[in-house]
Design a protein around this motif. Structure first.
Motif, mmCIF file in Angstrom:
data_model
loop_
_atom_site.group_PDB
_atom_site.id
_atom_site.type_symbol
_atom_site.label_atom_id
_atom_site.label_comp_id
_atom_site.label_asym_id
_atom_site.label_seq_id
_atom_site.Cartn_x
_atom_site.Cartn_y
_atom_site.Cartn_z
ATOM 1 N N HIS A 1 0.835 -1.213 0.000
ATOM 2 C CA HIS A 1 0.000 0.000 0.000
ATOM 3 C C HIS A 1 0.865 1.258 0.000
ATOM 4 N N SER A 2 1.974 1.233 0.729
ATOM 5 C CA SER A 2 2.881 2.389 0.732
ATOM 6 C C SER A 2 3.473 2.629 -0.651
ATOM 7 N N PHE A 3 3.863 1.547 -1.322
ATOM 8 C CA PHE A 3 4.357 1.687 -2.695
ATOM 9 C C PHE A 3 3.246 2.198 -3.609
ATOM 10 N N TYR A 4 2.079 1.573 -3.504
ATOM 11 C CA TYR A 4 0.947 1.899 -4.365
ATOM 12 C C TYR A 4 0.591 3.383 -4.281
ATOM 13 N N HIS A 5 0.586 3.914 -3.070
ATOM 14 C CA HIS A 5 0.214 5.324 -2.856
ATOM 15 C C HIS A 5 1.429 6.253 -2.846
ATOM 16 N N GLU A 6 2.580 5.712 -3.236
ATOM 17 C CA GLU A 6 3.828 6.471 -3.363
ATOM 18 C C GLU A 6 4.205 7.206 -2.071
ATOM 19 N N ARG A 7 4.056 6.511 -0.948
ATOM 20 C CA ARG A 7 4.407 7.076 0.360
ATOM 21 C C ARG A 7 5.778 6.615 0.840
ATOM 22 N N THR A 8 6.429 5.772 0.060
ATOM 23 C CA THR A 8 7.711 5.207 0.454
ATOM 24 C C THR A 8 8.836 6.120 -0.014
ATOM 25 N N GLU A 9 9.570 6.695 0.945
ATOM 26 C CA GLU A 9 10.674 7.580 0.585
ATOM 27 C C GLU A 9 11.956 6.803 0.302
ATOM 28 N N LYS A 10 12.203 5.759 1.095
ATOM 29 C CA LYS A 10 13.390 4.919 0.911
ATOM 30 C C LYS A 10 12.926 3.477 0.752
ATOM 31 N N PRO A 11 12.602 3.085 -0.483
ATOM 32 C CA PRO A 11 12.056 1.744 -0.691
ATOM 33 C C PRO A 11 13.061 0.638 -0.374
ATOM 34 N N ASP A 12 12.557 -0.438 0.176
ATOM 35 C CA ASP A 12 13.371 -1.607 0.487
ATOM 36 C C ASP A 12 13.783 -2.274 -0.824
ATOM 37 N N THR A 13 15.076 -2.434 -1.021
ATOM 38 C CA THR A 13 15.615 -2.983 -2.268
ATOM 39 C C THR A 13 15.078 -4.387 -2.546
ATOM 40 N N LYS A 14 15.036 -5.232 -1.523
ATOM 41 C CA LYS A 14 14.554 -6.605 -1.718
ATOM 42 C C LYS A 14 13.092 -6.614 -2.155
ATOM 43 N N ALA A 15 12.295 -5.752 -1.565
ATOM 44 C CA ALA A 15 10.875 -5.691 -1.921
ATOM 45 C C ALA A 15 10.704 -5.225 -3.370
ATOM 46 N N VAL A 16 11.456 -4.215 -3.741
ATOM 47 C CA VAL A 16 11.364 -3.704 -5.120
ATOM 48 C C VAL A 16 11.790 -4.785 -6.107
ATOM 49 N N MET A 17 12.855 -5.487 -5.797
ATOM 50 C CA MET A 17 13.323 -6.554 -6.687
ATOM 51 C C MET A 17 12.291 -7.668 -6.812
ATOM 52 N N LYS A 18 11.635 -8.012 -5.700
ATOM 53 C CA LYS A 18 10.581 -9.033 -5.741
ATOM 54 C C LYS A 18 9.429 -8.572 -6.630
ATOM 55 N N LEU A 19 9.057 -7.299 -6.504
ATOM 56 C CA LEU A 19 7.964 -6.766 -7.330
ATOM 57 C C LEU A 19 8.347 -6.770 -8.808
#
Length: 93
Positions: A31-49
């Motif tokens: 939800h944080s990614f979806y609503h662009e509320r993440t300032e410092k995204p977790d690298t592992k999560a981004v790679m999984k996505l």
């Protein structure tokens, strides 16, 4: 931080709950990614996505889109500036 998660979720018709179950990323993070509320995204999560949607980091973050938009804006500014000079020159006559 800007990203295209909502675009890819829409493209694949997948809910945040389902994406969470499939990737192991918490619903809150999605939800944080979806609503662009993440300032410092977790690298592992981004790679999984990226892996789940079979996309590159550039596609996820829309980096190529920004370059295209900047080029378009630069071209528009050049055309505007040229027209402005033409009008100024015409008014001098």
């Amino acid at each position: 931080m800007h990203n295209n998660l909502s675009l890819f979720m829409g493209r694949d018709c997948i809910s945040a709950s389902r994406l969470s179950m499939v990737t192991g990323i918490s619903r809150a993070s999605i939800h944080s990614f979806y609503h662009e509320r993440t300032e410092k995204p977790d690298t592992k999560a981004v790679m999984k996505l990226c892996e789940h949607f079979n996309i590159t980091l550039n596609e996820f973050f829309g980096i190529n889109e920004k370059r295209r938009l900047n080029k378009c804006l630069e071209q528009s500014y050049k055309i505007f500036h040229q027209k402005k000079i033409q009008l100024q020159n015409r008014n001098k006559l």
